[in-house]
Design an enzyme around this catalytic site. Sequence first.
Site, PDB file in Angstrom:
ATOM      1  CB  ILE B  81      39.130   1.401  31.679  1.00  0.00           C
ATOM      2  CG1 ILE B  81      38.770   0.444  32.809  1.00  0.00           C
ATOM      3  CG2 ILE B  81      37.899   2.113  31.138  1.00  0.00           C
ATOM      4  CD1 ILE B  81      38.454   1.142  34.130  1.00  0.00           C
ATOM      5  CB  CYS B  82      39.871   2.082  25.947  1.00  0.00           C
ATOM      6  SG  CYS B  82      40.219   3.283  24.676  1.00  0.00           S
ATOM      7  CG  LEU B  83      36.784   6.852  30.219  1.00  0.00           C
ATOM      8  CD1 LEU B  83      35.528   6.734  29.354  1.00  0.00           C
ATOM      9  CD2 LEU B  83      36.416   6.608  31.677  1.00  0.00           C
TER      10      LEU B  83
END
Lengths: 138, 144
Positions: B81-83
Amino acid sequence: MAKVPRNFRLLEELEKGEKGIGDGSISYGLEDGDDIMMLKWNGTIIGPGHSVHENRIYNLKIECGHDYPDAPPEVSFLSRVNLPFVNAANGKVERHKLPVLANWERKSTLETVLVDIRKEMAAPSNRKLPQPPEGSTY
Amino acid sequence: MALPKETQRLVADPAPGISAAPHDDNLRYFDVSITGPDGSPFQGGVFRLELYLPEEYPMSPPKVRFLTKIYHPNIDKLGRICLDILKDKWSPALQIRTVLLSIQALLSAPNPDDPLATDVAKHYKENEAAAKAVSREWTEKYAQ
């Protein structure tokens, strides 16, 4: 002591492998980038210098089971090779004959397995063993 | 061993659409599920995730990934996840609950300008309706 679960451990190993390891004499990655359970891997070893393996490229396949890294991976050569710890019929690395697999520890990694295999290839007892033709496969 | 306070609260009182349970043999390792938010292409889906609190937590963020396949510009093929709060915007004041709520919010509001799955992000930017249709299709196929 925190125990890193299998999947997060393999994600760390994947990221390290993607960045490239050391001088590039060994490398590894997922066989299929969609494999969410990260079971099947490819490995490559560049034959060590001052040995019959010099300038040869060896391809391997590695399977990390669901109990990895508590249990060692299954490693096989795809490229034909003559080594005392590799089954001559199918290329499988015989676990009890390779110290890193026989004395497996949770901190061992795909990198340490490939590095140890490469070290064995350069060992005095192995470095002059006659080899099958370059590029042949199992 | 007693569950840490944060875990007790998380298990007893998870946010709507979110559940989290620690593994019996590793209290730092959680099975998580998040239901797709209403009004998003993920509505009707239940997404499985795994979360791990590294030794340095809470000084370092938890590690989280999707185990259910999902067509989303900020989630790659391996469920990573890109967060920002999972990376440079992490603060020890944040908690597992906040992280999971942020992931749920990310499902409602994809951010194709900060992509991880670049092909999905391109699709979302070029033809959002068609991309959302694929997200819905994957939700039906994988997240039931």
